[in-house]
Design a protein around this motif. Structure first.
Motif, short mmCIF file in Angstrom:
data_model
loop_
_atom_site.label_atom_id
_atom_site.label_comp_id
_atom_site.label_asym_id
_atom_site.label_seq_id
_atom_site.Cartn_x
_atom_site.Cartn_y
_atom_site.Cartn_z
N ILE A 1 -0.77 -4.29 9.00
CA ILE A 1 -0.07 -4.20 7.71
C ILE A 1 0.81 -2.96 7.69
O ILE A 1 1.97 -3.01 7.28
CB ILE A 1 -1.07 -4.18 6.54
CG1 ILE A 1 -1.77 -5.54 6.42
CG2 ILE A 1 -0.39 -3.79 5.23
CD1 ILE A 1 -3.01 -5.54 5.52
N TRP B 1 2.32 -5.15 -0.10
CA TRP B 1 2.02 -3.81 0.39
C TRP B 1 3.26 -2.94 0.28
O TRP B 1 4.33 -3.30 0.79
CB TRP B 1 1.53 -3.87 1.84
CG TRP B 1 0.15 -4.42 1.92
CD1 TRP B 1 -0.21 -5.70 2.21
CD2 TRP B 1 -1.05 -3.71 1.67
NE1 TRP B 1 -1.58 -5.83 2.14
CE2 TRP B 1 -2.13 -4.61 1.82
CE3 TRP B 1 -1.35 -2.39 1.33
CZ2 TRP B 1 -3.46 -4.24 1.64
CZ3 TRP B 1 -2.66 -2.02 1.16
CH2 TRP B 1 -3.71 -2.94 1.32
N ASP C 1 -7.26 -2.12 -1.40
CA ASP C 1 -5.84 -2.22 -1.75
C ASP C 1 -5.04 -0.99 -1.33
O ASP C 1 -3.91 -0.80 -1.76
CB ASP C 1 -5.70 -2.43 -3.26
CG ASP C 1 -6.16 -1.24 -4.08
OD1 ASP C 1 -6.91 -0.38 -3.54
OD2 ASP C 1 -5.79 -1.17 -5.27
N ASN D 1 4.98 -2.86 7.53
CA ASN D 1 5.72 -2.14 6.50
C ASN D 1 6.72 -1.18 7.14
O ASN D 1 7.88 -1.11 6.72
CB ASN D 1 4.76 -1.39 5.57
CG ASN D 1 5.47 -0.68 4.44
OD1 ASN D 1 5.94 0.44 4.62
ND2 ASN D 1 5.56 -1.33 3.30
N GLN E 1 -1.43 -1.99 -2.19
CA GLN E 1 -1.09 -3.38 -2.51
C GLN E 1 -0.83 -3.47 -4.01
O GLN E 1 -1.73 -3.21 -4.82
CB GLN E 1 -2.21 -4.32 -2.10
CG GLN E 1 -1.79 -5.77 -2.13
CD GLN E 1 -2.85 -6.67 -1.54
OE1 GLN E 1 -4.04 -6.42 -1.67
NE2 GLN E 1 -2.42 -7.72 -0.89
#
Length: 159
Positions: free
Chosen positions: A9, A122, A88, A13, A117
């Motif tokens: 993740i 995200w 998150d 990003n 998140q």
């Protein structure tokens, strides 16, 4: 497995925001960077509280890169993990490398960042570049100076 998911993740990003920065695509960046957003270096910090401020900071940074002959802007995750008891939020570190026609256009540097998140997406909420802002002017000098002056005024008021 969970740490690998955080790593993926975080890297995703980094990749999307890096491409959007070099393309000058503010709307794509806005999908992956939260507002408000805090960015800092050893000697400067700013809080971007609006899309307009984000646009100014990112446009200034992009102009700085292009003026120095940067052709590729690559950020590589070194480590990332979910923040304890927060599914998150991810904290991580990455290395930034910028190259031009003749190799590194700027000395590579390390960063720390936090993603959160928000509404199923995200987004970066905080970034610290491990360098002085005077080395590259990652953070817009005008905005940074105005916010630093505001902090000085508040410090005087509190005394």
């Amino acid at each position: 497995m969970i740490k690998a998911m955080a790593f993926h993740i975080y890297q995703q990003n980094l990749d999307v925001v890096s491409r959007a920065l070099m393309a000058g695509d503010l709307s794509e960046m806005m999908r992956h960077i939260a507002i408000p957003n805090m960015m800092s270096t050893h000697d400067t910090e700013i809080v971007m509280s609006s899309p307009e401020e984000l646009d100014i900071v990112m446009s200034d940074f992009r102009a700085q890169l292009l003026a120095r002959g940067v052709e590729t802007y690559t950020r590589t995750c070194l480590e990332a993990d979910f923040v304890a008891e927060r599914g998150d939020m991810i904290a991580g570190s990455h290395r930034t490398v910028m190259t031009g026609r003749h190799g590194d256009a700027i000395t590579p540097y390390l960063n720390h960042s936090v993603l959160m998140q928000i509404d199923g997406q995200w987004k970066g909420i905080w970034l610290q570049a491990i360098m002085d802002n005077t080395e590259l002017e990652i953070l817009s000098p005008d905005i940074a100076a105005a916010q630093a002056e505001a902090r000085r005024v508040l410090d005087r008021i509190r005394r």
